[in-house]
Design a protein around this motif. Structure first.
Motif, PDB file in Angstrom:
ATOM      1  N   TRP A   3       0.884  -1.274   0.065  1.00  0.00           N
ATOM      2  CA  TRP A   3       0.093   0.231   0.260  1.00  0.00           C
ATOM      3  C   TRP A   3       1.001   1.188  -0.113  1.00  0.00           C
ATOM      4  CZ3 TRP A   3      -5.033  -0.393  -0.764  1.00  0.00           C
ATOM      5  CH2 TRP A   3      -5.773  -2.026  -0.380  1.00  0.00           C
ATOM      6  N   THR A   5       0.662   5.247   0.497  1.00  0.00           N
ATOM      7  CA  THR A   5       0.022   6.471   1.519  1.00  0.00           C
ATOM      8  C   THR A   5       0.293   7.536   1.416  1.00  0.00           C
ATOM      9  OG1 THR A   5       1.678   6.416   3.553  1.00  0.00           O
ATOM     10  CG2 THR A   5      -0.323   4.835   3.810  1.00  0.00           C
ATOM     11  N   GLU A   7      -0.982  12.425   1.491  1.00  0.00           N
ATOM     12  CA  GLU A   7      -1.933  13.194   2.038  1.00  0.00           C
ATOM     13  C   GLU A   7      -2.250  14.197   0.937  1.00  0.00           C
ATOM     14  OE1 GLU A   7      -1.391  16.562   5.712  1.00  0.00           O
ATOM     15  OE2 GLU A   7      -1.421  13.981   6.205  1.00  0.00           O
ATOM     16  N   LYS A  12      -6.332  11.703   4.783  1.00  0.00           N
ATOM     17  CA  LYS A  12      -4.366  10.808   4.426  1.00  0.00           C
ATOM     18  C   LYS A  12      -5.872  10.089   3.158  1.00  0.00           C
ATOM     19  CE  LYS A  12      -1.572  10.967   8.568  1.00  0.00           C
ATOM     20  NZ  LYS A  12      -0.996  10.259   9.650  1.00  0.00           N
ATOM     21  N   TYR A  13      -4.603   8.766   2.419  1.00  0.00           N
ATOM     22  CA  TYR A  13      -5.761   7.924   1.998  1.00  0.00           C
ATOM     23  C   TYR A  13      -3.808   7.284   1.659  1.00  0.00           C
ATOM     24  CZ  TYR A  13      -1.983   9.545  -1.931  1.00  0.00           C
ATOM     25  OH  TYR A  13      -1.341  10.093  -2.711  1.00  0.00           O
ATOM     26  N   LYS A  14      -4.746   5.800   0.877  1.00  0.00           N
ATOM     27  CA  LYS A  14      -3.708   4.948   0.388  1.00  0.00           C
ATOM     28  C   LYS A  14      -4.424   4.270  -0.235  1.00  0.00           C
ATOM     29  CE  LYS A  14      -5.364   0.910   3.869  1.00  0.00           C
ATOM     30  NZ  LYS A  14      -4.700  -0.424   4.458  1.00  0.00           N
ATOM     31  N   GLU A  54       3.258  -1.198   3.424  1.00  0.00           N
ATOM     32  CA  GLU A  54       2.709  -0.442   3.247  1.00  0.00           C
ATOM     33  C   GLU A  54       4.076   0.870   3.413  1.00  0.00           C
ATOM     34  OE1 GLU A  54      -0.775   1.328   5.400  1.00  0.00           O
ATOM     35  OE2 GLU A  54       0.732   2.631   6.569  1.00  0.00           O
ATOM     36  N   PRO A  56       4.159   5.413   2.813  1.00  0.00           N
ATOM     37  CA  PRO A  56       4.205   6.682   2.202  1.00  0.00           C
ATOM     38  C   PRO A  56       5.023   6.808   0.758  1.00  0.00           C
ATOM     39  CG  PRO A  56       5.540   6.745   4.407  1.00  0.00           C
ATOM     40  CD  PRO A  56       5.792   5.603   3.758  1.00  0.00           C
ATOM     41  N   SER A  57       4.019   7.860   0.074  1.00  0.00           N
ATOM     42  CA  SER A  57       4.514   7.924  -0.925  1.00  0.00           C
ATOM     43  C   SER A  57       5.803   9.142  -1.318  1.00  0.00           C
ATOM     44  CB  SER A  57       2.945   8.858  -1.916  1.00  0.00           C
ATOM     45  OG  SER A  57       3.399  10.334  -1.164  1.00  0.00           O
TER      46      SER A  57
END
Length: 309
Positions: A3, A5, A7, A12-14, A54, A56-57
């Motif tokens: 995933w 993730t 913002e 926030k999104y994923k 998971e 963060p982008s």
């Protein structure tokens, strides 16, 4: 599943990691679809090996950048510049001009696909809208084509060529619409490509050109016979309703408008591209865009909230 993730506007999104989306992002460096997909697959394998489920982008952007540096530093630099350009708070506005038949529409479509930009506007469409608003009696020039607008000039000037005078009058009217679209794009923060014969260097207000991420290209086809053949290729398509005979009858005036466009481009230091090879033209455009607007130092931080996997 991995995933990614991020913002957006504090929310926030994923979303699932996608090799397809990432490969399209990598392809801005012109490495070919297959190689881009292979690199995206290698990055996915690296994340799986490190037990990442998971990420963060912005961290993913750093992983991609590090991987690309080990593969090819030039590709890595292009990717870094692209990420920083995507993260810019200012919209990117690309203007592509050129005489009829030089390929502004085709190049704009290819560039939009490569840069993943959704807003592509033709100045011919702007002209059509303005024709519905402005009557033929009020502005006969706008109801003609750019190359035969001179036929509608009521009081021709003796100072300049009548063909160029008609072209300038035609462009002046359509330019009102072009400026309105640029202003709206800036206000709404929407990256946009505007293409067509009416994109003439020096005709757009200086305050718009100086304060925003705007870049202008002027396309040409230097060889006359090659230029002529473009019309044969265009008009043979079953969906094209334009008359080949009309283009051929006005080919001399079309070449005059190209000469004027080139002169304006030279005066205003605009990139002029002899549009012979589609891939070469696109590479030049992307290179200029990245050189002018890319190049932030920290790819990760600049990329947060702008996930293209």
């Amino acid at each position: 599943m991995i995933w990614v993730t991020g913002e957006v506007d504090g929310e926030k999104y994923k979303e699932p990691f996608s090799k397809g989306i990432m490969s399209r992002s990598l392809n801005v460096a012109d490495i070919g679809s297959q190689r881009a997909y292979d690199i995206a697959s290698d990055i996915e394998a690296e994340l799986i090996k490190n037990n990442v489920d998971e990420i963060p982008s912005y961290e993913l952007a750093n992983v991609v950048f590090s991987h690309l540096k080990s593969v090819d530093p030039i590709i890595a630099e292009k990717y870094k510049n692209w990420r920083s350009l995507r993260a810019s708070k200012k919209p990117l506005i690309i203007l592509i001009g050129g005489a009829s038949g030089v390929g502004t529409s085709s190049m704009a479509f290819e560039l939009a696909s490569r840069l993943r930009l959704k807003n592509l506007i033709s100045t011919d469409m702007i002209r059509e809208v303005m024709r519905k608003i402005v009557s033929k009696d009020l502005s006969p020039v706008i109801h003609k084509s750019s190359f035969d607008a001179y036929e509608s000039i009521r009081t021709p000037s003796i100072r300049i060529d009548s063909v160029i005078e008609g072209f300038i009058s035609h462009v002046d009217v359509v330019n009102v619409g072009i400026e309105a679209i640029i202003e709206r794009s800036v206000k709404e923060g929407i990256s946009t490509i505007i293409e067509g014969v009416h994109v003439v260097p020096g005709f757009i207000r200086k305050d718009l050109m100086e304060n925003n991420n705007i870049i202008v290209f002027t396309l040409t086809v230097d060889d006359e016979e090659s230029h002529k053949q473009r019309f044969y290729s265009r008009c043979r398509q079953p969906w094209v309703k334009r008359s080949l005979e009309r283009y051929m009858d006005n080919f001399g005036t079309i070449r005059k408008t190209q000469k004027f466009l080139v002169e304006q481009a030279k005066i205003h230091d605009t990139r002029i591209i002899n549009n012979v090879d589609i891939n070469e033209t696109i590479d030049i455009m992307i290179g200029d865009i990245l050189d002018k607007f890319g190049g932030k130092e920290d790819v990760g931080k600049e990329s947060e909230g702008n996930n293209d996997n």
